[in-house]
Scaffold this motif. Structure first.
Motif, PDB file in Angstrom:
ATOM      1  N   UNK A   1       0.829  -1.199   0.000  1.00  0.00           N
ATOM      2  CA  UNK A   1       0.000   0.000   0.000  1.00  0.00           C
ATOM      3  C   UNK A   1       0.867   1.256   0.000  1.00  0.00           C
ATOM      4  N   UNK A   2       0.351   2.313  -0.586  1.00  0.00           N
ATOM      5  CA  UNK A   2       1.070   3.584  -0.631  1.00  0.00           C
ATOM      6  C   UNK A   2       1.139   4.245   0.736  1.00  0.00           C
ATOM      7  N   UNK A   3       0.081   4.081   1.525  1.00  0.00           N
ATOM      8  CA  UNK A   3       0.013   4.726   2.839  1.00  0.00           C
ATOM      9  C   UNK A   3      -0.114   3.676   3.930  1.00  0.00           C
ATOM     10  N   UNK A   4       0.542   3.943   5.057  1.00  0.00           N
ATOM     11  CA  UNK A   4       0.393   3.109   6.260  1.00  0.00           C
ATOM     12  C   UNK A   4       0.177   4.036   7.438  1.00  0.00           C
ATOM     13  N   UNK A   5      -0.887   3.788   8.166  1.00  0.00           N
ATOM     14  CA  UNK A   5      -1.224   4.556   9.357  1.00  0.00           C
ATOM     15  C   UNK A   5      -1.060   3.631  10.558  1.00  0.00           C
ATOM     16  N   UNK A   6      -0.450   4.127  11.617  1.00  0.00           N
ATOM     17  CA  UNK A   6      -0.354   3.382  12.869  1.00  0.00           C
ATOM     18  C   UNK A   6      -0.933   4.237  13.979  1.00  0.00           C
TER      19      UNK A   6
ATOM     20  N   UNK B   1      -3.638   0.170   6.182  1.00  0.00           N
ATOM     21  CA  UNK B   1      -2.998   0.446   4.902  1.00  0.00           C
ATOM     22  C   UNK B   1      -4.024   0.830   3.863  1.00  0.00           C
ATOM     23  N   UNK B   2      -3.586   1.573   2.868  1.00  0.00           N
ATOM     24  CA  UNK B   2      -4.479   1.929   1.776  1.00  0.00           C
ATOM     25  C   UNK B   2      -3.752   2.714   0.709  1.00  0.00           C
ATOM     26  N   UNK B   3      -4.364   2.775  -0.445  1.00  0.00           N
ATOM     27  CA  UNK B   3      -3.792   3.513  -1.572  1.00  0.00           C
ATOM     28  C   UNK B   3      -4.457   4.858  -1.801  1.00  0.00           C
TER      29      UNK B   3
END
Length: 141
Positions: free
Chosen positions: A13-18, A52-54
């Protein structure tokens, strides 16, 4: 505040948030094989959620951090886990709690137009013990 580093889940995925959060709750495992855990006791659970997400939503979020906190912290903080309906037929072990948190979050993510996914949930029960829940690929669909 101490920074935490967690095992990473591989993804493309392009984005990862924690999101880190914590809550205090009690539980018990009503089975003689659980030893001391048969008796109600409490923990300060430390949670890490990886999303995760694009695609981002119109505000530029995968999902707002506050929404994640509201889903978990408001629900479980200062409660007896055994009293929650989701634990009526399953003992609230750390493993089951991690899976339940994943399900709660993933159910909300499925409703979002940008379709992020919850890649892992880490639940730390004590300073020396934690569980990682990672869904199977088919669970993310």
């Amino acid at each position: 505040m101490m920074q935490q580093f967690y095992p990473q889940v591989q993804h493309s995925y392009r984005f990862e948030l924690n999101k880190d959060m914590h809550f205090s709750a009690a539980h018990f495992i009503p089975d003689e094989d659980a030893g001391k855990c048969q008796v109600m006791h409490g923990h300060t659970y430390h949670i890490n959620v990886t999303i995760g997400g694009n695609e981002l939503d119109p505000l530029g979020f995968l999902i707002d951090f506050k929404q994640l906190k509201d889903l978990i912290h408001k629900k479980y903080d200062h409660s007896v886990l055994n009293d929650h309906p989701e634990f009526q037929h399953r003992f609230p072990t750390t493993e089951i709690l991690a899976e339940t948190i994943w399900t709660t979050i993933q159910d909300v993510l499925r409703t979002r137009e940008n379709r992020p996914v919850c890649l892992q949930v880490i639940v730390r029960e004590t300073p020396t013990s934690y569980v990682i829940y990672r869904p199977r690929q088919e669970d993310l669909l």
